[in-house]
Write a protein that holds these residues in place. Structure first.
Motif, mmCIF file in Angstrom:
data_model
loop_
_atom_site.group_PDB
_atom_site.id
_atom_site.type_symbol
_atom_site.label_atom_id
_atom_site.label_comp_id
_atom_site.label_asym_id
_atom_site.label_seq_id
_atom_site.Cartn_x
_atom_site.Cartn_y
_atom_site.Cartn_z
ATOM 1 N N ARG A 1 0.765 -1.183 0.093
ATOM 2 C CA ARG A 1 0.056 -0.078 -0.108
ATOM 3 C C ARG A 1 0.824 1.076 0.179
ATOM 4 N NH1 ARG A 1 -3.920 -0.165 4.550
ATOM 5 N NH2 ARG A 1 -2.386 0.230 5.712
ATOM 6 N N PHE A 2 0.463 2.146 -0.749
ATOM 7 C CA PHE A 2 1.174 3.545 -0.913
ATOM 8 C C PHE A 2 0.250 4.518 -0.324
ATOM 9 C CE2 PHE A 2 3.566 1.107 -3.983
ATOM 10 C CZ PHE A 2 4.860 1.365 -3.632
ATOM 11 N N SER A 3 0.688 5.446 0.045
ATOM 12 C CA SER A 3 -0.100 6.851 0.365
ATOM 13 C C SER A 3 0.429 7.930 -0.406
ATOM 14 C CB SER A 3 -0.198 7.065 1.839
ATOM 15 O OG SER A 3 0.935 7.516 2.388
ATOM 16 N N PHE A 4 -0.484 9.031 -0.699
ATOM 17 C CA PHE A 4 0.217 10.204 -1.470
ATOM 18 C C PHE A 4 -1.082 11.076 -1.261
ATOM 19 C CE2 PHE A 4 -1.325 6.914 -4.780
ATOM 20 C CZ PHE A 4 -2.671 7.467 -4.853
ATOM 21 N N GLU A 5 -0.760 12.465 -1.752
ATOM 22 C CA GLU A 5 -1.453 13.484 -1.759
ATOM 23 C C GLU A 5 -2.263 13.555 -3.140
ATOM 24 O OE1 GLU A 5 0.941 16.934 -1.449
ATOM 25 O OE2 GLU A 5 2.039 16.147 0.389
ATOM 26 N N PRO A 6 -3.599 14.295 -3.070
ATOM 27 C CA PRO A 6 -4.329 14.258 -4.241
ATOM 28 C C PRO A 6 -3.205 14.872 -5.261
ATOM 29 C CG PRO A 6 -5.539 14.981 -2.113
ATOM 30 C CD PRO A 6 -4.025 14.945 -1.923
ATOM 31 N N HIS A 7 -3.786 14.374 -6.487
ATOM 32 C CA HIS A 7 -3.065 14.856 -7.783
ATOM 33 C C HIS A 7 -3.785 14.379 -8.976
ATOM 34 C CE1 HIS A 7 -0.254 14.607 -11.138
ATOM 35 N NE2 HIS A 7 0.469 15.756 -10.356
ATOM 36 N N VAL A 8 -3.702 15.039 -10.034
ATOM 37 C CA VAL A 8 -4.598 14.531 -11.252
ATOM 38 C C VAL A 8 -4.343 13.396 -11.730
ATOM 39 C CG1 VAL A 8 -3.048 15.694 -13.000
ATOM 40 C CG2 VAL A 8 -5.526 15.695 -13.433
ATOM 41 N N ASP A 9 -3.114 12.828 -11.709
ATOM 42 C CA ASP A 9 -2.888 11.352 -12.046
ATOM 43 C C ASP A 9 -1.654 10.863 -11.372
ATOM 44 O OD1 ASP A 9 -2.809 9.253 -13.600
ATOM 45 O OD2 ASP A 9 -2.406 10.159 -15.529
ATOM 46 N N PRO A 10 -1.868 10.226 -10.061
ATOM 47 C CA PRO A 10 -0.805 9.936 -9.055
ATOM 48 C C PRO A 10 -0.149 8.863 -9.485
ATOM 49 C CG PRO A 10 -2.840 9.397 -8.053
ATOM 50 C CD PRO A 10 -3.189 10.359 -9.491
ATOM 51 N N LEU A 11 -0.688 7.906 -10.408
ATOM 52 C CA LEU A 11 0.032 6.764 -10.704
ATOM 53 C C LEU A 11 0.959 6.796 -12.324
ATOM 54 C CD1 LEU A 11 -2.751 3.989 -10.068
ATOM 55 C CD2 LEU A 11 -1.255 5.001 -8.740
ATOM 56 N N ALA A 12 0.853 8.008 -12.643
ATOM 57 C CA ALA A 12 1.528 8.296 -14.087
ATOM 58 C C ALA A 12 2.987 7.855 -14.140
ATOM 59 C CB ALA A 12 1.084 9.670 -14.510
#
Length: 562
Positions: A168-179
């Protein structure tokens, strides 16, 4: 920057010391183009197994470690042949499973990946979630000096192994976090975990890699060839064993030698053939041109720490004094498109309405005069009020014929507006050190860049990246900082587009990098080679399923194993 031995793309090695994975620098200007006689054949009839597939290149592959290598085609080969990313792009640029069998988004703040349980490292150890977490943790460790950490993972947080095949990864909101994940290959923890992050560049793995992809490493001969063989245990669900038995990356410095090997049947693909000769070569029997859309553009990086390159008017004037279309026509056979800024035409945020700077020597002279540079003594060279002439050195890689040709044309153009440019040809390692070191020991340098699909320009143009490897121009603009801060966090494309358009407009006007042209990749292929599909995802996206019409041929074994 892709550059290969005597022509186009041979400045490719720029990111060798500090590297770059998807936002990549090249010590070569890649050829640009539009379709040749036809793209590489999809193949007639059923694929044939066997034979040795030989790729001829003017330059060697870099380290076979995505955490320390920044050479673009090395990364292409690593993630498509030797190693595996978690996910890949399909032809519609939608995500598809690869090492991860499935995943679920945790709203816009995280993701859980469920890995396949049938992927093994080539030494027999199973690939697990611990490898994924290890690779990520090494990438974000400052001592690793992974140059794309900001571009790939600027808004990412913790990683947690939930079980052997779940991470599991966490991140901040982004238009395309997996890009960025399709370009981030996973490495084996059990091979590399004993090596401190700061010493990863010294790992034996870099030249004797252990992968888990469709090809496995056999042998490396420095500046001569890399040899790989088909992995018979690659999962059938992902395509299974490659069609060819062996894959060889041959280093042939001169384009004449590469083409001779192709015509003789001893090579099957030539990387970056001369763009000026592409149409002629495409017409020869037995071979054909392949042109791949790319995210590349060529440019001159100006050292903003040195006057007068700290003044955008000077940078703009210099670019308006260069006939970039003529360079494109003469040295690339007209292939390509003049560039306005770092957003490339195939990206969704590209602004058609923002035109590139024109070739306008009169306007260039007027701008220089505005800054105080005029020809005060009538000797043909402009100088300021203190009598300091406007002269600088353009750094190029010594071994690259294309770079020398570009430099000669630029030199003549600038002389016509009173600017004296010398050419500083250095070896690749020296060029890398000068450009990426904190000291920035250069005036200007001729390079190429490959942008990422996520379009994160923070590492290259945000003032927070000053002193970091890819902020080579030492550029600072408060408005650009604010725009990039906003653009990298907004989650709606419609809202992001005007932000990116404004960034492109500022880049066009201020030219922190002097943007030349957008370029696709050029290749020459044997008509014996089938199954080749190249697109915006990369040239080697289908490499494991290329095949040879006769399952090999005279000379293939000799070339691969002599």
């Amino acid at each position: 920057m892709r550059g290969r031995g005597g022509d186009p793309a041979a400045f490719r090695r720029i990111a060798r010391s500090r590297g770059a994975a998807w936002v990549c620098v090249y010590l070569a200007l890649a050829a640009c183009g539009e379709g040749g006689r036809r793209d590489a054949a999809a193949g007639d009839g059923a694929p044939v197994r066997g034979g040795t597939l030989v790729i001829a290149s003017p330059t060697d592959l870099d380290y076979a470690n995505p955490l320390v290598s920044g050479e673009v085609l090395t990364h292409e080969l690593l993630r498509n042949a030797l190693l595996m990313p978690l996910i890949r792009y399909d032809t519609a640029l939608e995500y598809q499973p690869w090492l991860a069998r499935s995943w679920e988004m945790l709203g816009d703040t995280g993701v859980v990946f469920h890995l396949r349980d049938d992927v093994y490292w080539h030494d027999g150890v199973r690939t697990t979630a611990y490898d994924v977490a290890f690779t990520y943790e090494r990438a974000i460790d400052p001592e690793t000096a992974f140059p794309n950490v900001g571009n790939f993972f600027a808004h990412w947080g913790a990683v947690e192994v939930l079980d052997s095949f779940t991470v599991r990864f966490s991140f901040e909101p982004h238009v395309d976090p997996l890009a960025s994940l399709p370009f981030f290959a996973i490495v084996p923890r059990h091979v590399l975990d004993s090596i401190p992050p700061a010493r990863l560049r010294e790992a034996r793995f870099n030249t004797h890699p252990v992968g888990n992809g469709p090809f496995r490493f056999v042998e490396r001969r420095p500046n001569d060839r890399w040899i790989f063989e088909a992995n018979p245990d690659f999962p059938e669900e992902l395509g299974g064993r490659p069609y060819v038995d062996r894959l060889v990356w041959r280093v042939i410095p001169e384009s004449t030698g590469q083409i001779a090997e192709l015509l003789s049947g001893h090579a099957h693909l030539v990387v970056s053939p001369p763009g000026s000769q592409l149409r002629e070569l495409d017409a020869r029997p037995g071979i054909h041109a392949v042109v791949r859309p790319s995210r590349q553009y060529q440019f001159i990086v100006w050292n903003g720490r040195r006057a007068p390159f700290d003044d955008p008017r000077v940078r703009r004037a210099l670019m308006m004094g260069m006939d970039r279309q003529e360079i494109l026509t003469v040295l690339r056979g007209g292939y390509g498109q003049l560039a306005a800024g770092p957003i490339y035409p195939s990206h969704w945020a590209y602004p058609d309405s923002i035109a590139p700077l024109p070739f306008d020597p009169a306007a260039a002279r007027a701008l220089l005069a505005e800054v105080g540079f005029t020809d005060r003594n009538g000797d043909g060279t402009v100088e300021n009020a203190d009598g300091t002439e406007l002269r600088f050195a353009l750094t190029i890689p010594a071994a690259v014929e294309f770079g020398r040709n570009v430099a000669e044309m630029v030199q003549a153009d600038l002389a016509a507006i009173g600017v004296e440019m010398s050419v500083r040809a250095v070896d690749g390692n020296t060029m890398i050190a000068n450009l990426l070191s904190p000291q920035r020991e250069f005036d200007a340098a001729l390079l190429a860049w490959e942008g990422d699909l996520r379009l994160n320009l923070v590492d290259t143009f945000h003032s927070s990246a000053l002193g970091q490897p890819f902020q080579m121009a030492s550029y600072s603009n408060a408005e650009v900082d604010r725009l990039l801060d906003r653009a990298t966090t907004v989650t709606d494309r419609a809202a992001a587009i005007p932000i990116w358009h404004r960034i492109q407009a500022i880049m066009r006007d201020e030219q922190p990098w002097g943007f030349f042209f957008y370029v696709p990749d050029l290749f020459l292929a044997s008509d014996r080679l089938h199954g080749v599909e190249m697109d915006i995802r990369g040239p080697f996206i289908t490499l494991p399923w290329w095949w040879l019409a006769d399952g090999g041929g005279a000379g293939d074994t000799v070339v691969g194993e002599d």
